[in-house]
Design a protein around this motif. Structure first.
Motif, mmCIF file in Angstrom:
data_model
loop_
_atom_site.group_PDB
_atom_site.id
_atom_site.type_symbol
_atom_site.label_atom_id
_atom_site.label_comp_id
_atom_site.label_asym_id
_atom_site.label_seq_id
_atom_site.Cartn_x
_atom_site.Cartn_y
_atom_site.Cartn_z
ATOM 1 N N THR A 104 0.814 -1.225 0.000
ATOM 2 C CA THR A 104 0.000 0.000 0.000
ATOM 3 C C THR A 104 0.845 1.271 0.000
ATOM 4 O O THR A 104 0.350 2.348 -0.331
ATOM 5 C CB THR A 104 -0.957 0.013 1.204
ATOM 6 O OG1 THR A 104 -0.200 -0.122 2.427
ATOM 7 C CG2 THR A 104 -1.956 -1.134 1.111
ATOM 8 N N PRO A 161 3.200 3.912 -4.599
ATOM 9 C CA PRO A 161 2.257 4.801 -5.304
ATOM 10 C C PRO A 161 1.537 4.116 -6.457
ATOM 11 O O PRO A 161 0.418 4.507 -6.808
ATOM 12 C CB PRO A 161 3.153 5.940 -5.796
ATOM 13 C CG PRO A 161 4.332 5.930 -4.862
ATOM 14 C CD PRO A 161 4.547 4.486 -4.511
ATOM 15 N N THR A 181 -1.951 2.878 -5.384
ATOM 16 C CA THR A 181 -2.944 3.805 -4.837
ATOM 17 C C THR A 181 -4.318 3.514 -5.421
ATOM 18 O O THR A 181 -4.482 3.440 -6.647
ATOM 19 C CB THR A 181 -2.552 5.256 -5.139
ATOM 20 O OG1 THR A 181 -1.287 5.541 -4.534
ATOM 21 C CG2 THR A 181 -3.598 6.223 -4.591
ATOM 22 N N GLY A 182 -5.285 3.330 -4.555
ATOM 23 C CA GLY A 182 -6.650 3.063 -5.000
ATOM 24 C C GLY A 182 -6.904 1.648 -5.471
ATOM 25 O O GLY A 182 -8.013 1.324 -5.887
ATOM 26 N N GLN A 199 -7.421 -0.687 2.093
ATOM 27 C CA GLN A 199 -7.374 -1.241 0.742
ATOM 28 C C GLN A 199 -7.526 -2.765 0.741
ATOM 29 O O GLN A 199 -7.702 -3.366 -0.327
ATOM 30 C CB GLN A 199 -6.060 -0.863 0.046
ATOM 31 C CG GLN A 199 -5.973 0.603 -0.329
ATOM 32 C CD GLN A 199 -4.600 0.987 -0.866
ATOM 33 O OE1 GLN A 199 -3.921 1.843 -0.300
ATOM 34 N NE2 GLN A 199 -4.166 0.361 -1.948
ATOM 35 N N ASP A 250 -10.917 1.695 -11.377
ATOM 36 C CA ASP A 250 -11.559 2.563 -10.397
ATOM 37 C C ASP A 250 -12.499 1.842 -9.432
ATOM 38 O O ASP A 250 -13.130 2.482 -8.596
ATOM 39 C CB ASP A 250 -12.356 3.656 -11.114
ATOM 40 C CG ASP A 250 -13.482 3.088 -11.968
ATOM 41 O OD1 ASP A 250 -13.408 1.884 -12.321
ATOM 42 O OD2 ASP A 250 -14.433 3.831 -12.270
ATOM 43 N N LYS A 268 -11.825 5.196 -2.774
ATOM 44 C CA LYS A 268 -11.652 6.602 -3.140
ATOM 45 C C LYS A 268 -11.050 7.375 -1.975
ATOM 46 O O LYS A 268 -11.528 7.287 -0.845
ATOM 47 C CB LYS A 268 -13.001 7.206 -3.523
ATOM 48 C CG LYS A 268 -13.633 6.566 -4.750
ATOM 49 C CD LYS A 268 -15.081 7.029 -4.936
ATOM 50 C CE LYS A 268 -15.159 8.514 -5.151
ATOM 51 N NZ LYS A 268 -16.561 8.954 -5.385
ATOM 52 N N GLY A 269 -9.998 8.130 -2.247
ATOM 53 C CA GLY A 269 -9.370 8.955 -1.225
ATOM 54 C C GLY A 269 -7.865 8.847 -1.276
ATOM 55 O O GLY A 269 -7.305 7.838 -1.719
ATOM 56 N N SER A 270 -7.222 9.886 -0.792
ATOM 57 C CA SER A 270 -5.751 9.903 -0.796
ATOM 58 C C SER A 270 -5.181 9.501 0.554
ATOM 59 O O SER A 270 -3.960 9.342 0.678
ATOM 60 C CB SER A 270 -5.246 11.306 -1.177
ATOM 61 O OG SER A 270 -5.767 12.290 -0.281
ATOM 62 N N THR A 271 -6.023 9.341 1.559
ATOM 63 C CA THR A 271 -5.563 8.876 2.869
ATOM 64 C C THR A 271 -6.435 7.709 3.294
ATOM 65 O O THR A 271 -7.538 7.494 2.768
ATOM 66 C CB THR A 271 -5.674 9.987 3.936
ATOM 67 O OG1 THR A 271 -7.071 10.278 4.180
ATOM 68 C CG2 THR A 271 -4.958 11.251 3.494
ATOM 69 N N ASN A 272 -5.951 6.953 4.271
ATOM 70 C CA ASN A 272 -6.730 5.822 4.780
ATOM 71 C C ASN A 272 -8.086 6.263 5.301
ATOM 72 O O ASN A 272 -9.107 5.603 5.066
ATOM 73 C CB ASN A 272 -5.957 5.099 5.888
ATOM 74 C CG ASN A 272 -4.822 4.254 5.349
ATOM 75 O OD1 ASN A 272 -4.718 4.037 4.140
ATOM 76 N ND2 ASN A 272 -3.977 3.766 6.241
ATOM 77 N N GLN A 312 -9.844 8.878 4.425
ATOM 78 C CA GLN A 312 -10.723 9.258 3.322
ATOM 79 C C GLN A 312 -11.305 8.021 2.639
ATOM 80 O O GLN A 312 -12.477 8.010 2.257
ATOM 81 C CB GLN A 312 -9.957 10.120 2.318
ATOM 82 C CG GLN A 312 -9.665 11.528 2.800
ATOM 83 C CD GLN A 312 -8.801 12.311 1.818
ATOM 84 O OE1 GLN A 312 -8.269 11.758 0.850
ATOM 85 N NE2 GLN A 312 -8.634 13.602 2.072
#
Length: 376
Positions: free
Chosen positions: A97, A100, A103-104, A139, A206, A252-256, A258
């Motif tokens: 995780t 990069p 990510t997602g 994730q 996505d 969706k989100g850039s942090t855990n 989120q």
């Protein structure tokens, strides 16, 4: 995605897998076996199956990469007490995780037993430390079985700190205890159904889509003449039907935090829509095949699934209870019967009875009661 090790692996079982993969043109399909409570020893699994199906390094857990997607197989029979396995899982999830490129993207985790306070309200769960360790990684999507609990029920997916999914059973499925089914012999205590179910998982850029499929779901009493008959034989009239809407997981989100804030299958977002009867007279008196009296319920509708009916039938003159039962809606069979006939045992000619029926979904949302006064 997953396979299950046999209780006692032998060359015949290995050949059955290979022959059927070849028959269906699936020679490039990867089989990834996880160890369960009814399975043979780890040594027997290693000896009975190809290394690529069970590439563990000694503890029954391992990592695979399938088309660029990380799949981590855990040994839930030892996880709680296996500090080495716990350290391995946390280290791999941290590394995956942190990249990069991931990510997602989900990290799929598979094991036999469900973990606590997740799917199906925690029924038949174990391994609280697995829930603790996965809780740091939103994730992660954990797939587990063991319980045989059905995947028709939307409680079979759960999100809080990570996503947990019950994968049903290819043998027979179960329903929570405490209910009855309509059988050829009348109402009977049943929590098993001969339906075979599986999940089909597709990972897109996505989203992850999890399709719920009945491999076979014919109407059949799992007991015949008092004998267990779960091994319902093909051909199946209902092979390949869906057992519910596809679940869609978006990370969706850039942090855990989120990512977790965007979870949609949480306790807080549980469905609150109650079932409803769609006819003016959903209850009627009918005669069964043996000449007895039965209460016919025209099945109610729900935006997800009618789970059961609270059925109460009383003697109109004395108020004595004749039938008091929670009757399953036969949701695990496809097609679902349009009506259910509830036998009224010992009904006396000319006597008046009062029936009251409430439709209830898997979350406990209840319809207004339908009522009927009738005579034998």
């Amino acid at each position: 995605m997953t396979g299950r090790a046999a209780r006692a692996p032998n060359p015949g079982q290995r050949q059955i897998f290979r022959a059927n993969l070849a028959r269906k043109g699936m020679k490039n399909t990867e089989l990834l076996i996880s160890n369960g409570n009814h399975d043979a020893s780890l040594a027997a699994i290693r000896a009975g199956y190809p290394r690529e199906w069970f590439p563990d390094s000694g503890g029954g857990y391992y990592e695979s990469v399938v088309k660029g997607l990380h799949v981590l197989t855990v040994n839930t029979e030892t996880y709680n007490s296996d500090s080495t396995q716990r350290a391995w899982l946390k280290e791999r999830l941290t590394a995956i995780t942190a990249d990069p490129a991931n990510t997602g993207r989900p990290v799929l985790v598979q094991g036999h037993r469900p973990t606590t306070n997740t799917t199906m309200d925690g029924q038949q769960a174990a391994n609280p430390r697995l829930a603790e360790d996965l809780g740091v990684f939103p994730q992660a999507i954990l797939f587990s079985g063991h319980s045989h609990l059905n995947i028709n029920d939307d409680r079979s997916i759960h999100q809080r700190d990570f996503t947990s999914v019950n994968d049903g059973s290819m043998s027979y499925v179960e329903i929570d205890h405490g209910y009855q089914m309509v059988t050829a012999d009348g109402l009977a205590n049943r929590f098993e159904s001969p339906t075979a179910q599986a999940l089909f998982v597709e990972v897109y850029k996505d989203r992850t889509e999890i399709a719920r499929v009945n491999m076979a779901a014919d109407k059949h009493d799992i007991y015949t003449d008092g004998k267990w008959t779960a091994d319902w034989q093909p051909p199946y009239a209902s092979a390949g039907t869906l057992s519910g809407d596809t679940w869609t997981v978006r990370l969706k989100g850039s942090t855990n935090q989120q990512i977790k804030d965007n979870f949609r299958y949480t306790d807080a977002t549980r469905n609150t829509v109650a079932p409803k009867f769609t006819t003016h007279r959903p209850l009627s008196r009918v005669s069964d095949e043996k000449g007895g009296t039965a209460l016919r319920i025209a099945q109610a509708r729900d935006d997800q699934m009618v789970h059961h009916y609270d059925v109460d039938i009383t003697d109109a003159s004395t108020g004595a209870s004749v039938v008091s039962s929670k009757v399953l809606s036969d949701f695990s069979f496809m097609p679902r019967p349009n009506s259910l006939d509830i036998p009224v045992p010992g009904a006396v000619a000319g006597k008046r009875y009062v029936a009251r029926v409430v439709a209830v979904d898997a979350y406990g949302n209840a319809s207004p009661a339908a009522s009927l006064t009738f005579r034998k």
